[in-house]
Design a protein around this motif. Structure first.
Motif, PDB file in Angstrom:
ATOM      1  N   GLU A  82       1.877  10.876  10.275  1.00 33.49           N
ATOM      2  CA  GLU A  82       2.480  11.974   9.524  1.00 33.49           C
ATOM      3  C   GLU A  82       3.244  11.464   8.304  1.00 33.49           C
ATOM      4  N   THR A  83       3.848  10.298   8.427  1.00 27.33           N
ATOM      5  CA  THR A  83       4.658   9.752   7.335  1.00 27.33           C
ATOM      6  C   THR A  83       3.800   9.183   6.217  1.00 27.33           C
ATOM      7  N   PHE A  84       2.849   8.340   6.568  1.00 25.82           N
ATOM      8  CA  PHE A  84       2.145   7.568   5.547  1.00 25.82           C
ATOM      9  C   PHE A  84       0.733   8.052   5.217  1.00 25.82           C
ATOM     10  N   ASP A  85       0.090   8.741   6.115  1.00 29.17           N
ATOM     11  CA  ASP A  85      -1.299   9.142   5.885  1.00 29.17           C
ATOM     12  C   ASP A  85      -1.450  10.600   5.482  1.00 29.17           C
ATOM     13  N   MET A  86      -0.404  11.391   5.634  1.00 30.58           N
ATOM     14  CA  MET A  86      -0.527  12.820   5.356  1.00 30.58           C
ATOM     15  C   MET A  86       0.384  13.281   4.218  1.00 30.58           C
ATOM     16  N   ARG A  87       1.082  12.355   3.587  1.00 33.79           N
ATOM     17  CA  ARG A  87       1.993  12.719   2.500  1.00 33.79           C
ATOM     18  C   ARG A  87       1.651  11.884   1.272  1.00 33.79           C
ATOM     19  N   ARG A  88       1.277  12.537   0.193  1.00 33.74           N
ATOM     20  CA  ARG A  88       0.835  11.838  -1.010  1.00 33.74           C
ATOM     21  C   ARG A  88       1.952  11.011  -1.638  1.00 33.74           C
ATOM     22  N   ARG A  89       3.193  11.406  -1.411  1.00 28.40           N
ATOM     23  CA  ARG A  89       4.309  10.680  -2.008  1.00 28.40           C
ATOM     24  C   ARG A  89       4.896   9.629  -1.072  1.00 28.40           C
ATOM     25  N   ALA A  90       4.180   9.306  -0.014  1.00 34.55           N
ATOM     26  CA  ALA A  90       4.641   8.260   0.902  1.00 34.55           C
ATOM     27  C   ALA A  90       3.488   7.341   1.280  1.00 34.55           C
ATOM     28  N   SER A  91       2.675   6.999   0.303  1.00 38.44           N
ATOM     29  CA  SER A  91       1.537   6.122   0.551  1.00 38.44           C
ATOM     30  C   SER A  91       1.996   4.667   0.578  1.00 38.44           C
ATOM     31  N   LEU A  92       1.360   3.879   1.439  1.00 33.88           N
ATOM     32  CA  LEU A  92       1.626   2.440   1.481  1.00 33.88           C
ATOM     33  C   LEU A  92       0.712   1.663   0.545  1.00 33.88           C
ATOM     34  N   HIS A  93      -0.096   2.375  -0.253  1.00 34.57           N
ATOM     35  CA  HIS A  93      -0.961   1.720  -1.237  1.00 34.57           C
ATOM     36  C   HIS A  93      -0.276   1.778  -2.603  1.00 34.57           C
ATOM     37  N   LEU A  94       0.062   0.613  -3.131  1.00 39.51           N
ATOM     38  CA  LEU A  94       0.994   0.529  -4.252  1.00 39.51           C
ATOM     39  C   LEU A  94       0.457   1.110  -5.552  1.00 39.51           C
ATOM     40  N   THR A  95      -0.846   1.075  -5.772  1.00 36.65           N
ATOM     41  CA  THR A  95      -1.384   1.610  -7.022  1.00 36.65           C
ATOM     42  C   THR A  95      -1.647   3.107  -6.958  1.00 36.65           C
ATOM     43  N   TYR A  96      -1.539   3.689  -5.788  1.00 36.49           N
ATOM     44  CA  TYR A  96      -1.858   5.110  -5.628  1.00 36.49           C
ATOM     45  C   TYR A  96      -0.895   5.996  -6.415  1.00 36.49           C
ATOM     46  N   TYR A  97       0.371   5.594  -6.499  1.00 38.49           N
ATOM     47  CA  TYR A  97       1.378   6.436  -7.150  1.00 38.49           C
ATOM     48  C   TYR A  97       1.056   6.676  -8.621  1.00 38.49           C
TER      49      TYR A  97
END
Length: 228
Positions: A82-97
């Motif tokens: 719920e934290t990292f895979d379902m929220r676009r503003r909480a991605s663990l992929h650094l270039t995604y932002y």
């Protein structure tokens, strides 16, 4: 002397030895990855290792480990997704932002691939090379200088992720605070970039990453923990 050693936090955070810096990255790499039974079995060892860290990093890590221990496996996994895979503003992929799943992001990912190749590390396409636990593991166990540069280049993204986790009252905020304490302090340019990223959000998906897909290479399980 490493390129970024003079920029490491001292005035606003703890002065870390190289060993302590790598230790923070190693611990947070494990705890920021998907929570598995193997990670749970390591919590005593990780808590003991955290005793070597100065404050406030020690407290950041031990507070998270306390949460990890007190939460059952199903709830840990559910909260992680719920934290990292379902929220676009909480991605663990650094270039995604900055790039979302767009063609430009593919070019940004090459920066990470190049650093791994320079260190004679090969990864496959099971995980994108900007995955934060992967970058932390690389910095902790393979090439501290190159890993530190990659992390320092993404301080605005790491701070934005920390703020997002703080807003959602996530226990993972402590791990981001620990990582940021190992890196150069946020400066004026970083704050401008954080404001831009927060205002715009990740770009919407358009053409995807296929034109700049990862080269077929052997996966190193130690670098990814087997995730994806």
């Amino acid at each position: 002397m490493k390129l970024l050693s003079l920029g490491r936090r001292t005035a606003t955070g703890p002065d870390l030895t190289d060993h302590q810096q790598r230790l923070v990255w190693r611990i947070t790499a494990l705890l920021l990855d998907y929570p598995t039974a193997e990670t749970c079995a390591l919590t005593d060892e990780l808590a003991a290792a955290a005793d070597e860290l100065p404050e406030p990093i020690r407290t950041y890590v031990t507070d998270f480990i306390r949460y990890f221990r007190e939460t059952n496996a199903t709830d840990r996994a559910t909260r992680y997704v719920e934290t990292f895979d379902m929220r676009r503003r909480a991605s663990l992929h650094l270039t995604y932002y900055a790039y979302g799943d767009t063609r430009k992001r593919g070019m940004a990912l090459l920066r990470f691939k190049h650093a791994y190749r320079q260190a004679d590390i090969t990864i496959g396409d099971e995980e994108l090379p900007d995955y934060l636990p992967l970058v932390l593991e690389f910095a902790a166990t393979v090439d501290q200088a190159r890993g530190e540069r990659l992390l320092a280049e993404h301080v605005p993204v790491l701070e934005l992720l920390r703020l997002s986790l703080q807003d959602s009252n996530s226990p993972y905020v402590d791990l981001l605070a620990a990582v940021l304490a190992t890196l150069p302090p946020i400066n004026t340019a970083d704050r401008r970039r954080i404001t831009e990223l927060a205002a715009d959000g990740p770009p919407e998906e358009d053409v995807g990453l296929d034109p700049f897909g990862m080269d077929p290479m052997m996966m190193d399980p130690a670098m990814t923990g087997g995730r994806r």
